[in-house]
Design an enzyme around this catalytic site. Structure first.
Site, PDB file in Angstrom:
ATOM      1  CB  CYS A 106      25.468  40.797  21.055  1.00  0.00           C
ATOM      2  SG  CYS A 106      26.286  39.337  20.173  1.00  0.00           S
ATOM      3  CG  ASP A 156      41.757  24.681  18.325  1.00  0.00           C
ATOM      4  OD1 ASP A 156      41.501  25.124  19.480  1.00  0.00           O
ATOM      5  OD2 ASP A 156      42.312  25.791  17.674  1.00  0.00           O
ATOM      6  CB  CYS A 172      29.340  44.312  26.047  1.00  0.00           C
ATOM      7  SG  CYS A 172      29.614  43.335  27.599  1.00  0.00           S
ATOM      8  CB  CYS A 211      20.459  40.926  19.271  1.00  0.00           C
ATOM      9  SG  CYS A 211      20.277  39.649  17.894  1.00  0.00           S
TER      10      CYS A 211
HETATM   11  C1  B12 Z   1      28.046  26.587  16.807  1.00  0.00           C
HETATM   12  C2  B12 Z   1      28.984  27.930  17.157  1.00  0.00           C
HETATM   13  C3  B12 Z   1      28.391  29.313  16.690  1.00  0.00           C
HETATM   14  C4  B12 Z   1      26.889  29.245  16.432  1.00  0.00           C
HETATM   15  C5  B12 Z   1      26.076  29.330  17.494  1.00  0.00           C
HETATM   16  C6  B12 Z   1      26.357  30.158  18.697  1.00  0.00           C
HETATM   17  C7  B12 Z   1      25.998  29.587  20.024  1.00  0.00           C
HETATM   18  N1  B12 Z   1      26.012  30.473  20.816  1.00  0.00           N
HETATM   19  O1  B12 Z   1      25.926  28.290  20.594  1.00  0.00           O
HETATM   20  C8  B12 Z   1      26.667  30.641  15.623  1.00  0.00           C
HETATM   21  C9  B12 Z   1      26.999  30.301  13.803  1.00  0.00           C
HETATM   22  C10 B12 Z   1      25.477  31.328  15.663  1.00  0.00           C
HETATM   23  C11 B12 Z   1      27.768  31.270  16.207  1.00  0.00           C
HETATM   24  C12 B12 Z   1      27.867  32.549  16.229  1.00  0.00           C
HETATM   25  C13 B12 Z   1      29.120  33.359  16.811  1.00  0.00           C
HETATM   26  N2  B12 Z   1      30.316  33.061  17.348  1.00  0.00           N
HETATM   27 CO1  B12 Z   1      30.519  31.026  17.371  1.00  0.00          CO
HETATM   28  N3  B12 Z   1      30.880  29.060  17.764  1.00  0.00           N
HETATM   29  C14 B12 Z   1      30.388  28.120  17.734  1.00  0.00           C
HETATM   30  C15 B12 Z   1      30.895  26.945  18.256  1.00  0.00           C
HETATM   31  C16 B12 Z   1      31.604  26.180  16.824  1.00  0.00           C
HETATM   32  C17 B12 Z   1      30.290  25.945  18.941  1.00  0.00           C
HETATM   33  C18 B12 Z   1      29.282  26.645  20.058  1.00  0.00           C
HETATM   34  C19 B12 Z   1      28.558  25.762  20.864  1.00  0.00           C
HETATM   35  O2  B12 Z   1      28.922  24.511  21.219  1.00  0.00           O
HETATM   36  N4  B12 Z   1      27.214  25.942  21.299  1.00  0.00           N
HETATM   37  C20 B12 Z   1      26.511  25.310  21.853  1.00  0.00           C
HETATM   38  C21 B12 Z   1      25.888  25.949  23.206  1.00  0.00           C
HETATM   39  C22 B12 Z   1      24.843  24.849  23.905  1.00  0.00           C
HETATM   40  O3  B12 Z   1      26.974  26.156  24.050  1.00  0.00           O
HETATM   41  P1  B12 Z   1      27.076  27.401  25.137  1.00  0.00           P
HETATM   42  O4  B12 Z   1      26.668  28.754  24.637  1.00  0.00           O
HETATM   43  O5  B12 Z   1      28.357  26.992  25.720  1.00  0.00           O
HETATM   44  O6  B12 Z   1      26.027  26.976  26.178  1.00  0.00           O
HETATM   45  C23 B12 Z   1      26.043  27.320  27.589  1.00  0.00           C
HETATM   46  C24 B12 Z   1      25.276  28.502  27.933  1.00  0.00           C
HETATM   47  O7  B12 Z   1      24.130  28.401  27.403  1.00  0.00           O
HETATM   48  C25 B12 Z   1      25.396  28.376  29.460  1.00  0.00           C
HETATM   49  N5  B12 Z   1      24.266  28.837  30.114  1.00  0.00           N
HETATM   50  C26 B12 Z   1      23.279  28.015  30.901  1.00  0.00           C
HETATM   51  N6  B12 Z   1      22.600  29.027  31.517  1.00  0.00           N
HETATM   52  C27 B12 Z   1      23.047  30.104  31.263  1.00  0.00           C
HETATM   53  C28 B12 Z   1      22.595  31.254  32.059  1.00  0.00           C
HETATM   54  C29 B12 Z   1      23.266  32.548  32.050  1.00  0.00           C
HETATM   55  C30 B12 Z   1      22.689  33.615  32.722  1.00  0.00           C
HETATM   56  C31 B12 Z   1      24.427  32.336  30.935  1.00  0.00           C
HETATM   57  C32 B12 Z   1      25.009  33.674  30.542  1.00  0.00           C
HETATM   58  C33 B12 Z   1      24.780  31.579  30.151  1.00  0.00           C
HETATM   59  C34 B12 Z   1      24.156  30.155  30.369  1.00  0.00           C
HETATM   60  O8  B12 Z   1      25.455  26.935  29.603  1.00  0.00           O
HETATM   61  C35 B12 Z   1      25.562  26.315  28.381  1.00  0.00           C
HETATM   62  C36 B12 Z   1      26.200  24.895  28.399  1.00  0.00           C
HETATM   63  O9  B12 Z   1      27.687  25.181  28.693  1.00  0.00           O
HETATM   64  C37 B12 Z   1      32.298  27.501  18.925  1.00  0.00           C
HETATM   65  C38 B12 Z   1      33.555  26.773  18.965  1.00  0.00           C
HETATM   66  C39 B12 Z   1      33.649  25.683  19.626  1.00  0.00           C
HETATM   67  N7  B12 Z   1      34.247  24.556  19.374  1.00  0.00           N
HETATM   68  O10 B12 Z   1      33.118  25.593  20.825  1.00  0.00           O
HETATM   69  C40 B12 Z   1      32.097  29.158  18.384  1.00  0.00           C
HETATM   70  C41 B12 Z   1      32.350  30.190  19.311  1.00  0.00           C
HETATM   71  C42 B12 Z   1      31.495  29.880  20.489  1.00  0.00           C
HETATM   72  N8  B12 Z   1      31.866  31.453  18.512  1.00  0.00           N
HETATM   73  C43 B12 Z   1      32.772  32.387  18.629  1.00  0.00           C
HETATM   74  C44 B12 Z   1      32.388  33.366  18.221  1.00  0.00           C
HETATM   75  C45 B12 Z   1      33.467  34.748  18.287  1.00  0.00           C
HETATM   76  C46 B12 Z   1      31.111  33.699  17.580  1.00  0.00           C
HETATM   77  C47 B12 Z   1      30.550  35.266  16.945  1.00  0.00           C
HETATM   78  C48 B12 Z   1      31.008  36.475  17.791  1.00  0.00           C
HETATM   79  C49 B12 Z   1      31.133  35.609  15.784  1.00  0.00           C
HETATM   80  C50 B12 Z   1      30.709  36.698  14.679  1.00  0.00           C
HETATM   81  N9  B12 Z   1      31.588  37.716  15.057  1.00  0.00           N
HETATM   82  O11 B12 Z   1      29.829  36.506  14.069  1.00  0.00           O
HETATM   83  C51 B12 Z   1      29.180  34.900  16.707  1.00  0.00           C
HETATM   84  C52 B12 Z   1      28.411  35.403  18.037  1.00  0.00           C
HETATM   85  C53 B12 Z   1      27.120  34.969  18.326  1.00  0.00           C
HETATM   86  C54 B12 Z   1      26.637  34.842  19.658  1.00  0.00           C
HETATM   87  N10 B12 Z   1      26.056  35.775  20.485  1.00  0.00           N
HETATM   88  O12 B12 Z   1      26.753  33.523  20.351  1.00  0.00           O
HETATM   89  C55 B12 Z   1      33.664  32.071  19.793  1.00  0.00           C
HETATM   90  C56 B12 Z   1      33.544  32.540  20.975  1.00  0.00           C
HETATM   91  C57 B12 Z   1      34.631  33.547  21.660  1.00  0.00           C
HETATM   92  C58 B12 Z   1      33.856  33.883  23.158  1.00  0.00           C
HETATM   93  N11 B12 Z   1      34.406  35.056  23.501  1.00  0.00           N
HETATM   94  O13 B12 Z   1      33.205  33.294  24.095  1.00  0.00           O
HETATM   95  C59 B12 Z   1      33.689  30.723  19.766  1.00  0.00           C
HETATM   96  C60 B12 Z   1      34.401  29.858  20.830  1.00  0.00           C
HETATM   97  C61 B12 Z   1      34.704  30.297  18.536  1.00  0.00           C
HETATM   98  C62 B12 Z   1      36.439  30.351  19.018  1.00  0.00           C
HETATM   99  N12 B12 Z   1      37.073  29.088  19.110  1.00  0.00           N
HETATM  100  O14 B12 Z   1      36.988  31.334  19.409  1.00  0.00           O
HETATM  101  N13 B12 Z   1      28.974  30.655  16.626  1.00  0.00           N
HETATM  102  S1  SF4 Z   2      27.080  43.186  30.476  1.00  0.00           S
HETATM  103 FE1  SF4 Z   2      25.331  43.547  29.420  1.00  0.00          FE
HETATM  104  S2  SF4 Z   2      25.804  43.688  27.354  1.00  0.00           S
HETATM  105 FE2  SF4 Z   2      27.481  42.635  28.206  1.00  0.00          FE
HETATM  106  S3  SF4 Z   2      26.981  40.534  28.124  1.00  0.00           S
HETATM  107 FE3  SF4 Z   2      26.262  41.232  30.064  1.00  0.00          FE
HETATM  108  S4  SF4 Z   2      24.090  41.544  29.473  1.00  0.00           S
HETATM  109 FE4  SF4 Z   2      25.003  41.769  27.479  1.00  0.00          FE
HETATM  110  S1  SF4 Z   3      26.054  37.897  16.659  1.00  0.00           S
HETATM  111 FE1  SF4 Z   3      24.843  38.844  18.454  1.00  0.00          FE
HETATM  112  S2  SF4 Z   3      23.950  40.515  17.768  1.00  0.00           S
HETATM  113 FE2  SF4 Z   3      24.687  39.552  15.933  1.00  0.00          FE
HETATM  114  S3  SF4 Z   3      22.665  38.375  15.468  1.00  0.00           S
HETATM  115 FE3  SF4 Z   3      24.297  36.970  16.330  1.00  0.00          FE
HETATM  116  S4  SF4 Z   3      23.467  37.397  18.433  1.00  0.00           S
HETATM  117 FE4  SF4 Z   3      22.629  38.859  17.613  1.00  0.00          FE
END
Ligand code: B12
Ligand code: SF4
Ligand code: SF4
Length: 307
Positions: free
Chosen positions: A170, A59, A174, A125
Site C-alpha cells: 500500500c 518511545d 502511492c 492491498c
Molecule cells: C498496531 C500497529 C499496527 C497494526 C495496526 C495498524 C493500524 N493502521 O492501526 C498492524 C500490525 C496492522 C500494523 C501494520 C503496519 N504498520 Co504499524 N503500528 C502499529 C502501532 C504499534 C500502533 C498503531 C495504532 O495505534 N493504531 C490505532 C489506530 C486507531 O490509529 P490511527 O491509524 O492513527 O487512527 C487514526 C486514523 O484512522 C485517523 N483518521 C480518522 N479519520 C480519518 C479519515 C481519513 C481520510 C484518514 C486518512 C485518516 C483518518 O484518525 C485516527 C485517530 O488518530 C504503531 C506504533 C505506535 N506506537 O503508534 C505502528 C506504526 C503505525 N506502523 C508502522 C508501519 C510502518 C506499519 C507497516 C507499514 C509495516 C509493514 N511494512 O508491514 C504496516 C502498514 C499497515 C497499514 N497500512 O497501516 C509505522 C507507520 C509509519 C508511518 N509512515 O506512518 C508505525 C508508526 C511504527 C513506527 N513507530 O514507525 N501496524
Molecule cells: S495518495 Fe493514493 S495511494 Fe497514496 S495514500 Fe493517498 S489514496 Fe493511498
Molecule cells: S500492509 Fe497495506 S497492502 Fe499490505 S495487507 Fe496491510 S494494508 Fe494491505
C-alpha cells in the site's frame, strides 16, 4: 510521567527494499531494519535532555501517528500511514515524553489527508484491508498475521505469497512515494539472504548459522528462528514448486506444532500423489489434535486438486 509537559515527535527516513526478488527468495520490508536506528537516534536526543536535568521516556507506547499529524510533521494517507512532505511514508516515527517545556514551531495540521480522490493503495492491498475512510481493518492486514501468536487463517496464508516480514504494497503504489521509489536500486544482496530452501534445509539446526545475516534485513528484534521458518514454510506452500515437498516433509516433524501445522497446509497446497503420501505418513505419527486437523484439511485439498 505526571509532570510531562511536551511530546517530541521525530521521523527517521529510510529507503524501501526492492520487492521484486527471484523465484525461491522471500521479501521483507526495510521498516524493521530502520526502526532500531531511529530509536537509537532518539535515545541520543534523550541524553541531551537528561544531561540538562530533565526527565524523559523514549518511545513510550502511545499512538504516534496521531501525534505526528498533530505536530504538523505530516498528513495521513488513506492507507492510514503518515506522509512526510519530503520522505513520503518511508519513515519510522518516534517520540520522547519529557517534563521539559519546549517551544512549538508553527504547525500546518489543518487537513487530515491530501489524498483527494486517489484510491490506489486500497485497490493494491491484497486483502482489501483498507476501508474507504482511511482506517485499517487490522485483522485483514497481512502484517498483523505475520507475528501474531494466533493461528494464521488459511486465506491469509494464501495471500502471504513469499513475504517474510512486513508488507509494503500500500506504500509502493502511492504517487506520494514516487520520488523515493524512483531512486531505488536493485538490492541483490537481499536475494542471497532470504533463500526459502536454505531456511528450510537448516530449519533443524534452528537456523543458528543464518540468523545474523537474516537479521541484517529484518532487524535483530524480528530475527527469531521460529517466525522465519514459519514464513518460509508458507512461502514454500505458495510457490507452486513441488521440489519443496521433501523439505516440507522434514518440517512436518519439527518440534513446534504451528510449524508442523503450516507445513501440512503447504504440502496440501502443492498437491499431487507425493504430497498425499507425505500427509498420510504424517497423520499416522501426529499426536497434536490441531495439527491432525490441518493434515486432514490438507488431504482434502490434495483430493480436490487431483480428482
Ligand atoms: C498496531 C500497529 C499496527 C497494526 C495496526 C495498524 C493500524 N493502521 O492501526 C498492524 C500490525 C496492522 C500494523 C501494520 C503496519 N504498520 Co504499524 N503500528 C502499529 C502501532 C504499534 C500502533 C498503531 C495504532 O495505534 N493504531 C490505532 C489506530 C486507531 O490509529 P490511527 O491509524 O492513527 O487512527 C487514526 C486514523 O484512522 C485517523 N483518521 C480518522 N479519520 C480519518 C479519515 C481519513 C481520510 C484518514 C486518512 C485518516 C483518518 O484518525 C485516527 C485517530 O488518530 C504503531 C506504533 C505506535 N506506537 O503508534 C505502528 C506504526 C503505525 N506502523 C508502522 C508501519 C510502518 C506499519 C507497516 C507499514 C509495516 C509493514 N511494512 O508491514 C504496516 C502498514 C499497515 C497499514 N497500512 O497501516 C509505522 C507507520 C509509519 C508511518 N509512515 O506512518 C508505525 C508508526 C511504527 C513506527 N513507530 O514507525 N501496524
Ligand atoms: S495518495 Fe493514493 S495511494 Fe497514496 S495514500 Fe493517498 S489514496 Fe493511498
Ligand atoms: S500492509 Fe497495506 S497492502 Fe499490505 S495487507 Fe496491510 S494494508 Fe494491505
Amino acid at each position: 510521567m505526571p509532570d510531562a509537559k511536551t511530546i517530541i515527535v521525530a521521523v527517521y527516513p529510510y529507503q524501501p527494499f526492492q520487492q521484486t526478488v527471484s523465484q525461491g527468495y522471500g521479501r521483507c520490508s526495510a521498516h524493521y531494519l530502520a526502526y532500531p536506528k531511529g530509536k537509537e537516534a532518539m535515545k541520543q536526543l534523550g541524553v541531551v535532555l537528561t544531561d540538562a536535568g530533565f526527565e524523559i521516556k523514549t518511545d513510550p507506547p502511545i499512538p504516534v501517528k496521531h501525534l505526528a499529524y498533530q505536530s504538523g510533521l505530516g498528513k495521513y494517507g488513506k492507507n492510514s500511514l503518515i506522509y512526510h512532505p519530503e520522505f513520503g511514508s518511508f519513515i519510522t516515527l518516534h517520540t520522547i515524553l519529557t517534563n521539559a517545556e519546549l517551544e512549538l514551531d508553527d504547525m500546518d495540521s489543518k487537513e487530515i489527508t491530501d489524498c483527494g480522490s486517489c484510491r490506489k493503495c486500497m485497490d493494491a492491498c491484497p486483502t482489501q484491508a483498507i476501508a474507504d475512510d482511511g482506517i485499517i481493518v487490522v485483522d485483514k492486514c497481512l502484517r498483523y498475521h505475520m507475528l501474531s501468536s494466533e493461528t494464521m487463517p488459511i486465506h491469509m496464508r494464501e495471500k502471504m505469497g513469499n513475504r517474510i516480514l512486513g508488507c509494503d504494497d500500500c506504500q509502493l503504489v502511492c504517487p506520494k512515494n514516487k520520488k523515493i521509489i524512483k531512486q531505488l536500486k536493485p538490492l541483490e544482496k537481499i536475494q542471497d539472504i532470504i533463500d526459502i530452501k536454505e531456511i528450510l534445509i537448516h530449519a533443524k539446526t534452528g537456523l543458528k548459522k543464518h540468523m545474523s545475516s537474516i537479521a541484517e534485513f529484518v532487524g535483530y528484534n524480528y530475527a527469531r528462528p521460529q517466525k522465519i521458518i514459519t514464513m518460509a514454510v508458507i512461502a514454500a506452500g505458495n510457490s507452486n514448486d513441488s521440489s519443496y515437498l521433501p523439505l516440507l516433509a522434514d518440517t512436518m516433524q519439527y518440534p513446534n506444532s504451528t510449524i508442523r501445522a503450516y507445513s501440512a497446509w503447504a504440502v496440501g497446497k502443492l498437491g499431487g500423489d507425493e504430497a498425499k503420501n507425505l500427509l498420510l505418513t504424517a497423520l499416522g505419527r501426529e499426536r497434536d489434535l490441531n495439527v491432525q486437523e490441518e493434515i486432514q484439511l490438507a488431504l482434502l485439498n490434495t483430493e480436490e486438486c487431483c480428482s
